[in-house]
Motif scaffolding. Structure first.
Motif, PDB file in Angstrom:
ATOM      1  N   ILE A   1      31.377  90.115  -7.510  1.00 17.75           N
ATOM      2  CA  ILE A   1      32.259  89.713  -6.402  1.00 17.75           C
ATOM      3  C   ILE A   1      32.156  88.205  -6.232  1.00 17.75           C
ATOM      4  O   ILE A   1      31.049  87.646  -6.257  1.00 17.75           O
ATOM      5  N   GLN A   2      33.305  87.558  -6.093  1.00 21.39           N
ATOM      6  CA  GLN A   2      33.314  86.137  -5.745  1.00 21.39           C
ATOM      7  C   GLN A   2      33.769  85.988  -4.294  1.00 21.39           C
ATOM      8  O   GLN A   2      34.701  86.675  -3.857  1.00 21.39           O
TER       9      GLN A   2
ATOM     10  N   GLN B   1      37.610  66.195   3.116  1.00 24.94           N
ATOM     11  CA  GLN B   1      38.473  65.020   2.921  1.00 24.94           C
ATOM     12  C   GLN B   1      37.757  64.059   1.997  1.00 24.94           C
ATOM     13  O   GLN B   1      36.769  63.443   2.367  1.00 24.94           O
ATOM     14  N   ARG B   2      38.248  63.962   0.779  1.00 27.23           N
ATOM     15  CA  ARG B   2      37.538  63.178  -0.234  1.00 27.23           C
ATOM     16  C   ARG B   2      37.417  61.717   0.178  1.00 27.23           C
ATOM     17  O   ARG B   2      36.490  61.016  -0.203  1.00 27.23           O
ATOM     18  N   SER B   3      38.372  61.258   1.009  1.00 29.38           N
ATOM     19  CA  SER B   3      38.292  59.868   1.439  1.00 29.38           C
ATOM     20  C   SER B   3      37.022  59.614   2.251  1.00 29.38           C
ATOM     21  O   SER B   3      36.517  58.508   2.308  1.00 29.38           O
ATOM     22  N   LEU B   4      36.505  60.659   2.896  1.00 29.15           N
ATOM     23  CA  LEU B   4      35.310  60.480   3.713  1.00 29.15           C
ATOM     24  C   LEU B   4      34.026  60.631   2.909  1.00 29.15           C
ATOM     25  O   LEU B   4      33.071  59.899   3.102  1.00 29.15           O
ATOM     26  N   PHE B   5      33.990  61.604   2.031  1.00 23.78           N
ATOM     27  CA  PHE B   5      32.713  61.927   1.386  1.00 23.78           C
ATOM     28  C   PHE B   5      32.739  61.869  -0.131  1.00 23.78           C
ATOM     29  O   PHE B   5      31.736  62.162  -0.762  1.00 23.78           O
ATOM     30  N   GLY B   6      33.891  61.524  -0.730  1.00 28.34           N
ATOM     31  CA  GLY B   6      33.949  61.569  -2.188  1.00 28.34           C
ATOM     32  C   GLY B   6      33.831  63.010  -2.644  1.00 28.34           C
ATOM     33  O   GLY B   6      34.094  63.939  -1.875  1.00 28.34           O
ATOM     34  N   ASN B   7      33.419  63.186  -3.852  1.00 28.52           N
ATOM     35  CA  ASN B   7      33.372  64.541  -4.402  1.00 28.52           C
ATOM     36  C   ASN B   7      32.005  65.179  -4.216  1.00 28.52           C
ATOM     37  O   ASN B   7      31.217  65.253  -5.141  1.00 28.52           O
ATOM     38  N   VAL B   8      31.686  65.607  -3.012  1.00 28.75           N
ATOM     39  CA  VAL B   8      30.393  66.282  -2.800  1.00 28.75           C
ATOM     40  C   VAL B   8      30.368  67.558  -3.634  1.00 28.75           C
ATOM     41  O   VAL B   8      29.450  67.791  -4.414  1.00 28.75           O
ATOM     42  N   LEU B   9      31.373  68.380  -3.463  1.00 24.52           N
ATOM     43  CA  LEU B   9      31.509  69.623  -4.232  1.00 24.52           C
ATOM     44  C   LEU B   9      32.978  69.782  -4.572  1.00 24.52           C
ATOM     45  O   LEU B   9      33.839  69.137  -3.974  1.00 24.52           O
ATOM     46  N   ASP B  10      33.234  70.686  -5.508  1.00 24.87           N
ATOM     47  CA  ASP B  10      34.604  70.987  -5.864  1.00 24.87           C
ATOM     48  C   ASP B  10      35.080  72.063  -4.878  1.00 24.87           C
ATOM     49  O   ASP B  10      34.725  73.222  -5.010  1.00 24.87           O
ATOM     50  N   TRP B  11      35.853  71.672  -3.866  1.00 30.72           N
ATOM     51  CA  TRP B  11      36.248  72.624  -2.820  1.00 30.72           C
ATOM     52  C   TRP B  11      37.319  73.577  -3.317  1.00 30.72           C
ATOM     53  O   TRP B  11      38.121  73.183  -4.139  1.00 30.72           O
ATOM     54  N   PRO B  12      37.437  74.775  -2.792  1.00 34.66           N
ATOM     55  CA  PRO B  12      36.571  75.358  -1.767  1.00 34.66           C
ATOM     56  C   PRO B  12      35.222  75.808  -2.350  1.00 34.66           C
ATOM     57  O   PRO B  12      35.122  76.071  -3.546  1.00 34.66           O
ATOM     58  N   TYR B  13      34.243  75.873  -1.463  1.00 36.81           N
ATOM     59  CA  TYR B  13      32.915  76.407  -1.815  1.00 36.81           C
ATOM     60  C   TYR B  13      33.104  77.853  -2.264  1.00 36.81           C
ATOM     61  O   TYR B  13      33.822  78.627  -1.629  1.00 36.81           O
ATOM     62  N   VAL B  14      32.505  78.184  -3.403  1.00 44.75           N
ATOM     63  CA  VAL B  14      32.584  79.566  -3.898  1.00 44.75           C
ATOM     64  C   VAL B  14      31.176  80.076  -4.209  1.00 44.75           C
ATOM     65  O   VAL B  14      30.290  79.294  -4.542  1.00 44.75           O
ATOM     66  N   GLU B  15      30.990  81.360  -4.080  1.00 45.47           N
ATOM     67  CA  GLU B  15      29.703  81.989  -4.424  1.00 45.47           C
ATOM     68  C   GLU B  15      29.963  83.353  -5.036  1.00 45.47           C
ATOM     69  O   GLU B  15      31.095  83.837  -5.014  1.00 45.47           O
ATOM     70  N   GLY B  16      28.914  83.950  -5.598  1.00 49.85           N
ATOM     71  CA  GLY B  16      29.119  85.247  -6.222  1.00 49.85           C
ATOM     72  C   GLY B  16      27.861  86.101  -6.237  1.00 49.85           C
ATOM     73  O   GLY B  16      26.745  85.604  -6.135  1.00 49.85           O
ATOM     74  N   LEU B  17      28.092  87.393  -6.331  1.00 54.71           N
ATOM     75  CA  LEU B  17      26.999  88.363  -6.459  1.00 54.71           C
ATOM     76  C   LEU B  17      27.378  89.377  -7.527  1.00 54.71           C
ATOM     77  O   LEU B  17      28.567  89.639  -7.754  1.00 54.71           O
TER      78      LEU B  17
ATOM     79  N   GLN C   1      31.222  87.313 -14.610  1.00 57.35           N
ATOM     80  CA  GLN C   1      30.418  86.538 -13.663  1.00 57.35           C
ATOM     81  C   GLN C   1      31.231  85.347 -13.141  1.00 57.35           C
ATOM     82  O   GLN C   1      31.669  84.515 -13.929  1.00 57.35           O
ATOM     83  N   PRO C   2      31.422  85.251 -11.828  1.00 58.43           N
ATOM     84  CA  PRO C   2      32.303  84.198 -11.303  1.00 58.43           C
ATOM     85  C   PRO C   2      31.599  82.854 -11.165  1.00 58.43           C
ATOM     86  O   PRO C   2      30.370  82.776 -11.160  1.00 58.43           O
ATOM     87  N   ALA C   3      32.415  81.811 -11.015  1.00 59.33           N
ATOM     88  CA  ALA C   3      31.886  80.464 -10.775  1.00 59.33           C
ATOM     89  C   ALA C   3      31.256  80.401  -9.387  1.00 59.33           C
ATOM     90  O   ALA C   3      31.679  81.091  -8.463  1.00 59.33           O
ATOM     91  N   THR C   4      30.234  79.553  -9.256  1.00 54.40           N
ATOM     92  CA  THR C   4      29.599  79.332  -7.950  1.00 54.40           C
ATOM     93  C   THR C   4      29.503  77.817  -7.716  1.00 54.40           C
ATOM     94  O   THR C   4      29.333  77.052  -8.667  1.00 54.40           O
TER      95      THR C   4
ATOM     96  N   PHE D   1      23.195  81.221 -11.470  1.00 55.37           N
ATOM     97  CA  PHE D   1      23.982  82.227 -10.747  1.00 55.37           C
ATOM     98  C   PHE D   1      23.084  83.075  -9.847  1.00 55.37           C
ATOM     99  O   PHE D   1      23.445  83.387  -8.716  1.00 55.37           O
ATOM    100  N   TYR D   2      21.890  83.448 -10.355  1.00 57.92           N
ATOM    101  CA  TYR D   2      21.082  84.408  -9.589  1.00 57.92           C
ATOM    102  C   TYR D   2      20.419  83.756  -8.390  1.00 57.92           C
ATOM    103  O   TYR D   2      20.467  84.271  -7.289  1.00 57.92           O
ATOM    104  N   SER D   3      19.731  82.623  -8.622  1.00 55.45           N
ATOM    105  CA  SER D   3      19.130  81.874  -7.510  1.00 55.45           C
ATOM    106  C   SER D   3      18.243  82.725  -6.620  1.00 55.45           C
ATOM    107  O   SER D   3      18.256  82.587  -5.392  1.00 55.45           O
ATOM    108  N   ASN D   4      17.495  83.628  -7.244  1.00 52.98           N
ATOM    109  CA  ASN D   4      16.506  84.386  -6.475  1.00 52.98           C
ATOM    110  C   ASN D   4      15.361  83.455  -6.096  1.00 52.98           C
ATOM    111  O   ASN D   4      14.933  82.631  -6.902  1.00 52.98           O
TER     112      ASN D   4
END
Ligand code: MTE
Length: 324
Positions: free
Chosen positions: A172-173, A187-203, A257-260, A272-275
């Motif tokens: 599941i993503q 807003q990239r003008s404020l913070f640059g590329n902190v992460l590639d939005w939107p934040y995604v996670e998976g299990l 397995q989805p991108a995170t 991906f696992y990050s246990n």
């Protein structure tokens, strides 16, 4: 993560207690305002002191859960003023300061992909999917600090069972809201590329179905504050905190397995696992110990964050040094 010194909480990041004692209407304002991009930019409180926190609605009929730890809980102030939520800023105090931008009504969560019954739920229907429980869980951040948080929520399995995954659904993503007006950190003008939005996670599906995995809609008897991921977030207590994705708008059932978010950003540091695993160091720091917020001495970090009896069997036969 972006933090260089995980052990320090700057005193400037701590919201004075009187602000918490004077909390105001949140839900009403949450449903009322939509900010223009310009207003959000102009008003984005990067350098302002923390604002008044918001009074949140009480959640009725919350049952206690036998999955809860009896360890001392962190205070509401700790939990709502020391946050990681990069969509609301990069410093620990930013999410509380900028929570006001994240309005949470209306809000829908779309269930897509490999399910027999795809559906877009209104958040108020999500809240009614299953009886609400209080789950007091340890949260261990990858930055080597931890907290004990009395979440309110229900097992993710209740949602999964409703939508009936097909045989192809192996993972599941989860996807966070993408809206730079309500999430000024996007807003990239404020913070640059902190992460590639939107934040995604998976299990993996068995992780998602595990009874410890919950969708949280509240904490400390009240609806979830925006800085903690309102209106609905994932909580997976045996994994590093970044797996517990906030402010979810999409849940996709997929075969591969989805991108995170963090493994997209720095694949050499985040898997991906990050246990939680005290034996596998982060490339830039040890994971052997942690600082419980509010305590002076460091604690030993426990395998699977202390939930090994319940979850170790999910990873039987896997080399957790490689599959971190
Ligand atoms: N979810 C989103 N969408 N964006 C984020 O930046 N940060 C993660 C996780 N979920 C994050 C997120 C990290 S690194 C942690 S440690 C936890 O949220 C922190 O949750 P808390 O602020 O409620 O303690």
């Amino acid at each position: 993560m972006l933090i260089k010194k995980p052990n320090d909480i700057k005193s400037s990041e701590i919201t004075p207690p009187e602000l918490y004692l004077n909390r105001r209407q949140f839900i009403k304002s949450a449903s009322a305002t939509t900010l223009s991009a310009g207003a959000a930019l102009a008003g984005f409180d990067l350098f302002q002191p923390a604002p008044q926190a918001y009074a949140l609605a009480k959640l009725p009929d919350v049952k206690k859960s036998s999955y809860s730890t009896t360890e001392k809980q962190n205070s509401l102030k700790d939990i709502t003023s020391y946050n990681n939520f990069y969509e609301l800023g990069v410093d620990k105090g930013d999410p509380a300061r900028n929570a006001k931008y994240l309005t949470t009504r209306p809000w829908t969560v779309a269930i897509e992909g490999e399910v027999k019954k795809p559906k877009t739920y209104d958040i108020d229907d999500i809240m009614k999917l299953a009886p609400l429980e209080e789950r007091i869980y340890r949260l261990r951040c990858v930055e080597a600090w931890s907290m004990v948080i009395p979440w309110i929520g229900f097992p993710l399995s209740a949602l999964i069972n409703q939508v009936e995954p097909t045989g192809n659904a192996k993972f599941i993503q989860f996807v966070t809201l993408l809206d730079p007006k309500r999430m000024p950190g996007q807003q990239r003008s404020l913070f640059g590329n902190v992460l590639d939005w939107p934040y995604v996670e998976g299990l993996r599906m068995d992780e998602a179905m595990h009874p410890l995995t919950i969708l949280s809609v509240g904490l400390y008897s009240e609806v979830l504050p925006s800085q903690n991921g309102a209106p609905v977030r994932l909580v997976v207590p045996w994994k590093y905190g970044f797996k517990s994705i906030k402010s979810i708008v999409k849940v996709r059932f997929v075969e591969k397995q989805p991108a995170t978010a963090w493994s997209l950003q720095t694949p050499s540091e985040y898997g991906f696992y990050s246990n939680v695993n005290p034996e596998v160091d982060h490339p830039r720091w040890s994971q052997a110990t942690e600082r419980r917020i509010g305590e002076f001495l460091r604690r030993k970090t426990l395998m699977f964050n202390g939930y090994g009896d319940q979850v170790a069997s999910l990873y039987k036969g896997m080399d957790l040094r490689k599959l971190y």
